[in-house]
Scaffold this active site. Structure first.
Site, PDB file in Angstrom:
ATOM      1  N   LEU A 141       0.844  -1.201   0.000  1.00 25.18           N
ATOM      2  CA  LEU A 141       0.000   0.000   0.000  1.00 25.18           C
ATOM      3  C   LEU A 141       0.875   1.245   0.000  1.00 25.18           C
ATOM      4  O   LEU A 141       1.246   1.741  -1.060  1.00 25.18           O
ATOM      5  CB  LEU A 141      -0.968  -0.036   1.186  1.00 25.18           C
ATOM      6  CG  LEU A 141      -1.992  -1.178   1.158  1.00 25.18           C
ATOM      7  CD1 LEU A 141      -2.870  -1.160   2.415  1.00 25.18           C
ATOM      8  CD2 LEU A 141      -2.860  -1.127  -0.085  1.00 25.18           C
ATOM      9  N   CYS A 142       1.223   1.759   1.162  1.00 26.63           N
ATOM     10  CA  CYS A 142       1.956   3.028   1.204  1.00 26.63           C
ATOM     11  C   CYS A 142       3.380   2.913   0.669  1.00 26.63           C
ATOM     12  O   CYS A 142       3.868   3.830   0.013  1.00 26.63           O
ATOM     13  CB  CYS A 142       1.952   3.585   2.625  1.00 26.63           C
ATOM     14  SG  CYS A 142       0.290   4.034   3.174  1.00 26.63           S
ATOM     15  N   CYS A 143       4.053   1.781   0.941  1.00 29.24           N
ATOM     16  CA  CYS A 143       5.413   1.639   0.428  1.00 29.24           C
ATOM     17  C   CYS A 143       5.417   1.524  -1.094  1.00 29.24           C
ATOM     18  O   CYS A 143       6.192   2.200  -1.776  1.00 29.24           O
ATOM     19  CB  CYS A 143       6.091   0.413   1.051  1.00 29.24           C
ATOM     20  SG  CYS A 143       6.374   0.549   2.824  1.00 29.24           S
TER      21      CYS A 143
END
Length: 200
Positions: A141-143
């Site tokens: 997701l964020c990475c």
């Protein structure tokens, strides 16, 4: 989630390259209390990565995901209704013992990308950074979103295999395949140590 070794991800590699400590910055994504159980298995590798980068003079930047009002929920308000991270709560705070220093920048964000709606690109450009090393949670997701956007914005991306984590191995490996195929060079603590130790 078990730590990943060089042998476990080398099968995904299409291209190999080492980061240049004189041009790189380390991004530590969302290592917050909310994600404590997901982050726990990678804490040793994350701390090692931070220490290696510091020793090589690589700047370390942290991100913190938080929401302040419905105005900044965006699509996350629909996708993760009831599971948002609210500013001012213990869950929103960064985990202790990450190797943070008082002068480290903390970029606050409200969506998957650490670039969207923040000044991260301006900070990196102002520091002369050309490469980013991505660590933290969640891998897929964020990475992954931050890594993809960094690539699109013209940064060379290195993606840690043993200092990123998510909810299950399949999702983690899917991101590694995507990163290696089109967006990033894969690294782990051992490869990073060899690279930054040699070039520092």
């Amino acid at each position: 989630m078990a730590a990943f070794t060089a042998a476990s991800y080398s099968k995904y590699e299409i291209r190999r390259r080492d980061p240049n400590p004189k041009a790189a910055a380390l991004l530590v994504i969302d290592m917050q209390n909310y994600f404590a159980s997901t982050a726990a298995p990678i804490l040793p590798a994350l701390r090692t990565t931070v220490a290696l980068c510091r020793a090589a003079g690589v700047p370390v930047l942290f991100t913190r995901h938080r929401h302040r009002s419905p105005a900044d929920y965006g699509m996350l308000g629909e996708r993760w209704a009831g599971n948002l991270i609210f500013d001012g709560t213990p869950e929103s705070e960064l985990l202790p013992d990450l190797g943070r220093h008082p002068g480290d920048r903390v970029v606050e964000k409200s969506t998957y990308s650490a670039f969207a709606g923040t000044d991260l690109e301006e900070i990196l450009r102002g520091m002369g950074v050309e490469e980013v090393i991505v660590t933290g949670v969640m891998t897929n997701l964020c990475c992954e979103t931050t890594a993809r956007e960094a690539f699109v914005r013209g940064f060379r991306v290195f993606f840690s295999t043993d200092a990123t984590a998510t909810s299950n191995r399949d999702l983690h490996e899917a991101t590694l395949k995507n990163m290696a195929y089109g967006f990033a060079y894969l690294v782990d603590c051992n490869r990073l140590e060899a690279a930054v130790g040699r070039k520092a």
